[in-house]
Design an enzyme around this catalytic site. Structure first.
Site, PDB file in Angstrom:
ATOM      1  N   LYS A  33       2.395   9.769   8.326  1.00  0.00           N
ATOM      2  CA  LYS A  33       1.614   9.362   9.502  1.00  0.00           C
ATOM      3  C   LYS A  33       2.064   9.959  10.842  1.00  0.00           C
ATOM      4  CE  LYS A  33      -1.137   5.684   7.740  1.00  0.00           C
ATOM      5  NZ  LYS A  33      -0.789   4.926   6.542  1.00  0.00           N
TER       6      LYS A  33
ATOM      7  N   ASP B 103       9.154   2.536   1.848  1.00  0.00           N
ATOM      8  CA  ASP B 103       7.983   3.285   2.296  1.00  0.00           C
ATOM      9  C   ASP B 103       7.823   3.005   3.780  1.00  0.00           C
ATOM     10  OD1 ASP B 103       5.464   4.132   3.050  1.00  0.00           O
ATOM     11  OD2 ASP B 103       4.461   3.446   1.227  1.00  0.00           O
TER      12      ASP B 103
ATOM     13  N   PHE C  18       0.852  -1.194   0.000  1.00  0.00           N
ATOM     14  CA  PHE C  18       0.000   0.000   0.000  1.00  0.00           C
ATOM     15  C   PHE C  18       0.880   1.232   0.000  1.00  0.00           C
ATOM     16  CE2 PHE C  18      -2.429   3.501   1.735  1.00  0.00           C
ATOM     17  CZ  PHE C  18      -3.565   3.447   0.947  1.00  0.00           C
TER      18      PHE C  18
HETATM   19  C1  LIG Z   1      -1.002   5.275   5.076  1.00  0.00           C
HETATM   20  C2  LIG Z   1       0.059   4.866   4.137  1.00  0.00           C
HETATM   21  C3  LIG Z   1       0.318   5.606   2.963  1.00  0.00           C
HETATM   22  C4  LIG Z   1      -0.540   6.766   2.540  1.00  0.00           C
HETATM   23  O1  LIG Z   1      -0.469   7.847   3.402  1.00  0.00           O
HETATM   24  P1  LIG Z   1      -1.532   9.036   3.270  1.00  0.00           P
HETATM   25  O2  LIG Z   1      -1.053  10.034   4.284  1.00  0.00           O
HETATM   26  O3  LIG Z   1      -2.876   8.468   3.591  1.00  0.00           O
HETATM   27  O4  LIG Z   1      -1.459   9.549   1.898  1.00  0.00           O
HETATM   28  C5  LIG Z   1       1.382   5.214   2.169  1.00  0.00           C
HETATM   29  N1  LIG Z   1       2.146   4.162   2.502  1.00  0.00           N
HETATM   30  C6  LIG Z   1       1.927   3.433   3.614  1.00  0.00           C
HETATM   31  C7  LIG Z   1       2.820   2.285   3.927  1.00  0.00           C
HETATM   32  C8  LIG Z   1       0.859   3.745   4.460  1.00  0.00           C
HETATM   33  O5  LIG Z   1       0.616   2.999   5.540  1.00  0.00           O
END
Ligand SMILES: *Cc1c(COP(=O)(O)O)cnc(C)c1O
Length: 395
Positions: free
Chosen positions: A249, A220, A135
């Site tokens: 986050k 990420d 994700f």
């Molecule tokens: C939540 C998340 C995102 C997206 O972040 P947003 O602030 O909602 O755009 C991207 N990568 C990972 C691994 C995430 O958990």
């Protein structure tokens, strides 16, 4: 406002894109939140891995208030102190430069652009390999990077140049590499995909594959970063460093901020005017981020996350033998998943009714993300609630 009124207004005025829990939250403090009826909940959801220091931590609140009354926004045409200080702290740990933005998707979008820019000047390469069940966000390009068709359906044509490998399968990554590949992008521990932990050999192997083929390795760490796994960044568990890392986050302690970090030799490929964000590096968000990072260090919160995460994992691992519908319990630090044989939505609802907020990822994984400030008594209280629910189901 009462719950009924809130539900009516939500339906009338807000896009119906979220599966809401039927709660109107009005207050939060530490590991606890309160709803509009005054009911109290143990918060093992933490605003989806955002409130890592708990709700409304005094140090963060103080920093935000102070900064808001000094200067709130300037644009990136000017420098402000908070952004410089946050970049310095992050850089001290990661050894690279920082680009500030406002969310995880934007941080990944920036990482993808930087990888492509680098690739365009290193052999006209642009393809990026990402993982199945990953994700990476909800912009058009980050849903393309996300290896799950459910996020992509209906939004085609997608951004060209993405290929999907199997997580924890080096061979499947190797097979996708072509002359056009510029990067491999991965979450060291997949969050939305169901708390899938990268094997050390896989993450180390990715580093070797990238070195051997002149590819960039992008981590990420939007969900795994900022102490969630018991280290400031999850990559520290694996003994390898990425070329590019993304954060968001928990970085802002509840305020929206994202960051893309890269080694200086890669960062230099973004030249004057190549990327920008109006709010990126906002002084109030950065003042909050500075308070987050300083408090993690000063209060030794990484130790707390590692220690209490271990205790929580041990207690929950006991469910594996005890309940036949519990398939596997896994986690690192305070990022823990309980994989079930069935869907988990019902357990999430029952937990909520009993005063515990958790979440379900990938349909079958109960995901626990307590604040890294959590206390032992709160860990025990959370486990007790889940144990009660699970034993009712087993009956
Ligand atoms: C939540 C998340 C995102 C997206 O972040 P947003 O602030 O909602 O755009 C991207 N990568 C990972 C691994 C995430 O958990």
């Amino acid at each position: 406002m009462d719950l009924k009124q809130a539900k009516n207004m939500d339906e009338k005025y807000i896009f119906s894109t979220y599966q809401r829990q039927p709660l109107l939250l009005v207050k939060g403090k530490g590991s606890w939140v309160w709803d509009s009826y005054g009911n109290k909940y143990l918060d093992f959801f933490s605003g989806l891995a955002v409130n890592n220091l708990g709700n409304s931590h005094v140090k963060i609140v103080k920093a935000i208030k102070a900064q808001a009354s000094i200067i709130m926004h300037t644009s990136n045409i000017f420098m402000t102190e908070p952004m410089l200080e946050v970049a310095q702290i992050l850089s001290k740990h990661f050894g690279g430069k920082v680009f500030f933005c406002n969310s995880g998707a934007e941080a990944n979008e920036a990482a993808i652009k930087l990888a492509r820019k680098w690739g365009s000047e290193n052999g006209e390469k642009y393809e990026i390999i990402t993982m199945e069940e990953s994700f990476h966000g909800r912009t058009l390009t980050t849903i393309t990077a996300t290896g799950q068709t459910k996020y992509q359906k209906g939004f085609e044509p997608l951004t060209p140049g993405f290929k999907y490998a199997k997580f924890n399968d080096l061979g499947s990554v190797q097979k996708l590499i072509t002359r056009k590949t510029c990067a491999v992008m991965v979450e060291p521990i997949q969050g939305e995909g169901g708390v899938n932990i990268g094997e050390i050999s896989f993450i180390k192997g990715l580093r070797e594959i990238c070195n051997g083929n002149n590819l960039l390795l992008i981590f990420d760490e939007v969900q795994t970063g900022i102490g969630r796994t018991g280290k400031l960044f999850a990559y520290e568990h694996f003994g390898v460093e990425p070329d590019i890392m993304t954060l968001a986050k928990a970085l802002g302690g509840g305020l929206p901020i994202g960051a893309m970090l890269a080694a200086p030799a890669i960062a230099k490929y973004f030249k004057l005017g190549n990327h920008a964000s109006t709010f990126g590096g906002n002084p109030v968000c950065c003042a909050a981020a500075k308070a987050v990072l300083q408090t993690i260090e000063k209060d030794k919160l990484l130790d707390n996350a590692a220690r209490l995460g271990k205790i929580l994992l041990e207690k929950l691992t006991g469910f594996e033998g005890k309940y036949k519908f519990v398939k596997e319990v896994r986690g690192k630090g305070l990022m823990i998943g309980i994989e079930l044989e069935m869907k988990g939505a019902n357990i999430v609802a029952q937990a909520r009714d009993k005063g515990l907020l958790v979440n379900c990822a990938a349909d079958k994984v109960i995901r626990l993300l307590p604040p890294i400030t959590v206390k032992l008594s709160e860990i025990k209280a959370g486990v007790k609630i889940l144990d009660g629910i699970f034993s009712q189901i087993q009956k």
